[in-house]
Design an enzyme around this catalytic site. Sequence first.
Site, PDB file in Angstrom:
ATOM      1  N   LYS A   1       0.846  -1.194   0.000  1.00  0.00           N
ATOM      2  CA  LYS A   1       0.000   0.000   0.000  1.00  0.00           C
ATOM      3  C   LYS A   1       0.884   1.248   0.000  1.00  0.00           C
ATOM      4  O   LYS A   1       1.894   1.306   0.691  1.00  0.00           O
ATOM      5  CB  LYS A   1      -0.910   0.015   1.231  1.00  0.00           C
TER       6      LYS A   1
ATOM      7  N   GLU B   1     -19.469  -8.442   9.233  1.00  0.00           N
ATOM      8  CA  GLU B   1     -20.503  -7.761  10.014  1.00  0.00           C
ATOM      9  C   GLU B   1     -21.506  -8.729  10.625  1.00  0.00           C
ATOM     10  O   GLU B   1     -21.941  -8.549  11.771  1.00  0.00           O
ATOM     11  CB  GLU B   1     -21.230  -6.742   9.121  1.00  0.00           C
TER      12      GLU B   1
ATOM     13  N   ARG C   1     -25.631  -5.032   6.401  1.00  0.00           N
ATOM     14  CA  ARG C   1     -25.145  -6.358   6.019  1.00  0.00           C
ATOM     15  C   ARG C   1     -25.395  -7.394   7.116  1.00  0.00           C
ATOM     16  O   ARG C   1     -25.202  -8.586   6.894  1.00  0.00           O
ATOM     17  CB  ARG C   1     -23.645  -6.289   5.702  1.00  0.00           C
TER      18      ARG C   1
END
Length: 613
Positions: free
Chosen positions: A278, A363, A391
């Site tokens: 990243k 979730e 979700r």
Amino acid sequence: MSSILEQINYPSELRELERKQLKPLADELRQFIIESVAKTGGHLSSNLGTVELTIALHYIFDTPKDKLIWDVGHQTYAHKILTGRRERMGSLRQFGGIAGFPLRDESEYDCFGTAHSSTSISAALGMAVAAKSRAEDTRVVAIIGDGAMTAGMAFEALNNAGAMDANLLVVLNDNDMSISENVGALNNYLARLLSGRFYSAARKAGEKVFKKIPPVIELARRAEEHMKGMVMPGTLFEEFGFNYIGPIDGHDLDVLCSTLKNLRQLDGPQFLHVVTRKGKGYEPAEDDAILYHGVGKFDPPSGISKSGATQKTFTQVFGDWICDEARTDDLLVGITPAMREGSGLVRFSQEYPDRYFDVGIAEQHAVTFAGGLAVSGYKPVVAIYSTFLQRAYDQLIHDICLQNLDVTFAVDRGGLVGADGPTHHGAFDLAFLRCIPNIVIMTPSDENECRQMLHTAYRHPGPAVVRYPRGSGSGVVTETQLSALEIGKAEIVLKGDSGIAILVFGTMLDVAKKVAACLSATLVNMRYVKPIDENLILELAKSNEWFVTLEDGVIAGGGGSAVAQVVAQHSTKVLSLGYPDQFITHGDPGTLVKETGLDESGILNSISKWISD
């Protein structure tokens, strides 16, 4: 002389380049992304990490005939730039501009809309099966990050895909797993060898011959797995039915192109594991990928200022509250589905590491996990964004509310979040929560009331939600002694004599005060969407002919609907103002508030027109 990037408007032009030109193209593309995001804000670290991978995918695959499905989509700026949108990057995430995530209406190269994680393999499998059923020569690629692989949906899709014979390639973009030492010349060589047609053909021929001698084929299979397992972590994906290749260096264009070219010619489910970094190519982002994940405008040479705003946000108010509460209650535990920084749990995770649980992007699991802790005598606090609570809706109903378990939900990002757009606006929570039995729903009007409501919710012996917006409100934060509010009790803020009552849910109370003053209207801070203060509403109905409700959420099923149900038996007229029944686009929050008619002038115009009509 023009740059290579300026010559590339679409992938077809990219594929005309010689392979030796791809490296300088990657350098130009990376610099363009840095300069572009510095002007507009957006996701930076993730996009810098996938520059070479994006180039290689479009260079090898015949897009848009071949399909690229990006998981989450916050790594697709290079993809957008190479697919005809370079000149529009200055409008990124702005009202009327291009979206920060893949959007099907925006480009034929965005073949599936994304922004929530872990959906790519499922969608890609659907497309691959469709292509197979139509006998189309179409290749489908799902690009998913290691964070998104923590979600159960990704593994459900892998399990299903491995049992099918569709031509699907899953690319795992791994920028966090501790396997970087495996990525080197030997691993890259093995990846190219194992992805080649010779190895694949030899493998199939061996299976055909040895099937007649079961002990031998079993021995061969075990030997192959053992050999792969010594140099690469692919056994898990092989067990799902995929041909695993990797890990390879995700910044080595030659290796990427060679491996992808081989894999494009192979049939059946394929799995390529690439390792990237990243923030690649921009030192500040490499050093702090989290800080540079989502950024505002900044100066590239100096980077992001870390001074920050002096005014506390609602998220910070929650972060301080949970630490204070944990100091006095050993039963408190904090849970979040991979949102430690965004949900304000960094300090809590440091001060109470044994009581902090980041369950990954899962979730559904987060909510039921909280239920298991609750029935065991603990007092879980689930910190989650509004758009991600969607979700886990079945778990919220079945595993928490049906059993009336003592779980507190700190629901962040309620209302409009701005540039991330319709996939991230917290528009639906009040409506989808209000219909669930046993739940208490609180909407604080400012930061201090948020503290009081968190305190109240935690002490309520059942499911309770405190729902607050992104950023700061009126800035009212005091260190007053916390005391539990009366459940379901609203507060009259102003008394008027015009026969108009304005009932407000949440942080729109500030703008409502100005409107009420203009109209000499009675103003009420409703505080609770559920239970609604029926007694006060009926009392107000005796002296007010007109009711106006205000909420930063959809009208259908929201707080205004609750008020309308209460007064339906009376002649009082109700005007419900909130978000329209449509998905709201991305843009600056102030612009979006104006577009939805929820600024001061918009509210005044709506009320005036309603009364005159």
